[in-house]
Scaffold this motif. Structure first.
Motif, PDB file in Angstrom:
ATOM      1  N   LEU A 153      -6.462   7.393  -1.956  1.00 45.37           N
ATOM      2  CA  LEU A 153      -7.255   6.463  -1.979  1.00 45.37           C
ATOM      3  C   LEU A 153      -6.596   5.306  -2.265  1.00 45.37           C
ATOM      4  O   LEU A 153      -5.322   4.572  -2.758  1.00 45.37           O
ATOM      5  CB  LEU A 153      -7.561   6.164  -3.237  1.00 45.37           C
ATOM      6  CG  LEU A 153      -9.109   5.152  -3.115  1.00 45.37           C
ATOM      7  CD1 LEU A 153      -9.724   5.053  -1.869  1.00 45.37           C
ATOM      8  CD2 LEU A 153      -9.791   4.802  -5.024  1.00 45.37           C
ATOM      9  N   LYS A 154      -5.917   4.782  -0.684  1.00 42.34           N
ATOM     10  CA  LYS A 154      -4.574   3.427  -0.029  1.00 42.34           C
ATOM     11  C   LYS A 154      -5.823   2.097  -0.399  1.00 42.34           C
ATOM     12  O   LYS A 154      -6.040   2.602   0.103  1.00 42.34           O
ATOM     13  CB  LYS A 154      -4.435   4.178   1.128  1.00 42.34           C
ATOM     14  CG  LYS A 154      -4.092   5.358   1.522  1.00 42.34           C
ATOM     15  CD  LYS A 154      -3.394   5.487   3.050  1.00 42.34           C
ATOM     16  CE  LYS A 154      -2.894   6.796   3.443  1.00 42.34           C
ATOM     17  NZ  LYS A 154      -3.806   7.984   3.042  1.00 42.34           N
ATOM     18  N   THR A 155      -5.346   2.086  -1.349  1.00 42.35           N
ATOM     19  CA  THR A 155      -6.068   0.447  -1.974  1.00 42.35           C
ATOM     20  C   THR A 155      -4.893   0.126  -2.224  1.00 42.35           C
ATOM     21  O   THR A 155      -3.747  -0.246  -2.706  1.00 42.35           O
ATOM     22  CB  THR A 155      -6.641   0.606  -3.355  1.00 42.35           C
ATOM     23  OG1 THR A 155      -7.711   1.146  -3.057  1.00 42.35           O
ATOM     24  CG2 THR A 155      -6.854  -0.763  -3.675  1.00 42.35           C
ATOM     25  N   PRO A 156      -5.222  -1.514  -1.613  1.00 39.60           N
ATOM     26  CA  PRO A 156      -3.546  -1.937  -2.060  1.00 39.60           C
ATOM     27  C   PRO A 156      -3.283  -3.338  -2.424  1.00 39.60           C
ATOM     28  O   PRO A 156      -4.888  -3.216  -2.995  1.00 39.60           O
ATOM     29  CB  PRO A 156      -4.336  -3.617   0.312  1.00 39.60           C
ATOM     30  CG  PRO A 156      -5.340  -2.454   0.613  1.00 39.60           C
ATOM     31  CD  PRO A 156      -6.059  -1.901  -0.376  1.00 39.60           C
ATOM     32  N   LYS A 157      -2.473  -3.492  -2.708  1.00 37.25           N
ATOM     33  CA  LYS A 157      -2.429  -3.842  -4.447  1.00 37.25           C
ATOM     34  C   LYS A 157      -1.790  -5.634  -3.886  1.00 37.25           C
ATOM     35  O   LYS A 157      -0.834  -5.446  -2.562  1.00 37.25           O
ATOM     36  CB  LYS A 157      -1.058  -3.885  -5.073  1.00 37.25           C
ATOM     37  CG  LYS A 157      -0.776  -4.161  -6.758  1.00 37.25           C
ATOM     38  CD  LYS A 157       0.827  -3.511  -7.218  1.00 37.25           C
ATOM     39  CE  LYS A 157       0.562  -4.484  -8.336  1.00 37.25           C
ATOM     40  NZ  LYS A 157       2.120  -3.926  -9.247  1.00 37.25           N
ATOM     41  N   GLU A 170      -0.924   8.503  -1.411  1.00 34.26           N
ATOM     42  CA  GLU A 170      -1.850   8.088  -2.108  1.00 34.26           C
ATOM     43  C   GLU A 170      -2.947   8.244  -1.008  1.00 34.26           C
ATOM     44  O   GLU A 170      -2.797   7.912  -0.108  1.00 34.26           O
ATOM     45  CB  GLU A 170      -2.308   6.760  -3.171  1.00 34.26           C
ATOM     46  CG  GLU A 170      -0.851   6.722  -3.974  1.00 34.26           C
ATOM     47  CD  GLU A 170      -1.429   5.571  -4.801  1.00 34.26           C
ATOM     48  OE1 GLU A 170      -2.516   4.598  -4.396  1.00 34.26           O
ATOM     49  OE2 GLU A 170      -0.435   5.113  -5.727  1.00 34.26           O
ATOM     50  N   MET A 176       0.992  -1.245  -0.290  1.00 40.23           N
ATOM     51  CA  MET A 176       0.003   0.171   0.303  1.00 40.23           C
ATOM     52  C   MET A 176       1.279   1.120  -0.032  1.00 40.23           C
ATOM     53  O   MET A 176       1.809   0.985   0.721  1.00 40.23           O
ATOM     54  CB  MET A 176      -0.774  -0.221   0.823  1.00 40.23           C
ATOM     55  CG  MET A 176      -1.770   1.249   1.145  1.00 40.23           C
ATOM     56  SD  MET A 176      -2.891   1.500   2.725  1.00 40.23           S
ATOM     57  CE  MET A 176      -3.584  -0.481   2.613  1.00 40.23           C
TER      58      MET A 176
END
Length: 214
Positions: A199-203, A197, A193
């Motif tokens: 918008l903290k969207t996990p990858k 950013e 993460m």
């Protein structure tokens, strides 16, 4: 003659892929061929094919067939004050880039490492501390960026391990769960993460490996 085959699959939210390798011993030298899924997409081709010759503990020579590029890696160990200093010299011919990696094992719990790209300011210093044989702490200082990276890992029962990393330069936080098994193969699941950013969207990525003896 013993031959070993390895198959690796990887999946993430953007793309998925796989790698297969075949290795066998020729005396004290290992020969290995590695192929990615790029060699099979749209029919068999040389894309993604690499060949390697290795003498464990001494050298590895990798040849990337489609790029016609050679990577040389030489290893050696010397002793300083009765402590082993492991040296690795890596040269990529096409990029004309040379990397020197050194690690000094002070004792079973403490190790100092340095990684330097010759002719540049890229140099990293790392200290590794193993606590009780179960937990590992690794602070790393990047001289070129004047920033720190941190990693903490812990072994779990059953061969599992957890690892957390944080890179201050990119503000990237990572978490990794892995397992190594001689009978069922190994796998690794990673989540990362970017804290910079909004918008903290996990990858998420997953990787698994199967090893066979022929």
């Amino acid at each position: 003659m013993t031959m070993k085959a390895s198959f690796k699959g990887k999946f993430d939210v953007d793309k998925s892929g796989g790698t297969a390798s075949l290795a066998f011993n020729a005396g004290n030298v290992k020969l290995r061929a590695t192929m990615t899924d790029a060699a099979l997409v749209a029919g068999p081709s040389l894309n993604g094919l690499s060949l390697a010759v290795e003498k464990p503990g001494f050298f590895i020579i990798d040849y990337n067939v489609p790029k016609k590029d050679v990577r040389f890696q030489f290893m050696n160990t010397v002793r300083i004050a009765e402590k082993p200093l492991n040296l690795t010299y890596i040269h990529m011919r096409r990029d004309n880039r040379t990397i020197v990696d050194a690690s000094l094992v002070v004792d079973p719990a403490n190790k100092l490492s340095a990684n330097y790209t010759v002719g540049t300011k890229n140099c990293k210093l790392k200290y590794t501390y193993v606590h009780g044989g179960m937990a590992t702490f690794e602070p790393c200082y990047d001289l070129s960026k004047n920033m720190w990276d941190f990693a903490v890992s812990r072994k779990l029962y059953g061969g599992d391990s957890l690892k957390a990393t944080y890179r201050t330069s990119s503000k990237m936080l990572g978490l990794e769960w892995s397992r190594n098994s001689k009978t069922t193969g190994s796998f690794k699941v990673c989540a990362s993460m970017n804290l910079a950013e909004e918008l903290k969207t996990p990858k998420l990525t997953a990787e698994t490996t199967w090893n066979l003896e022929i």
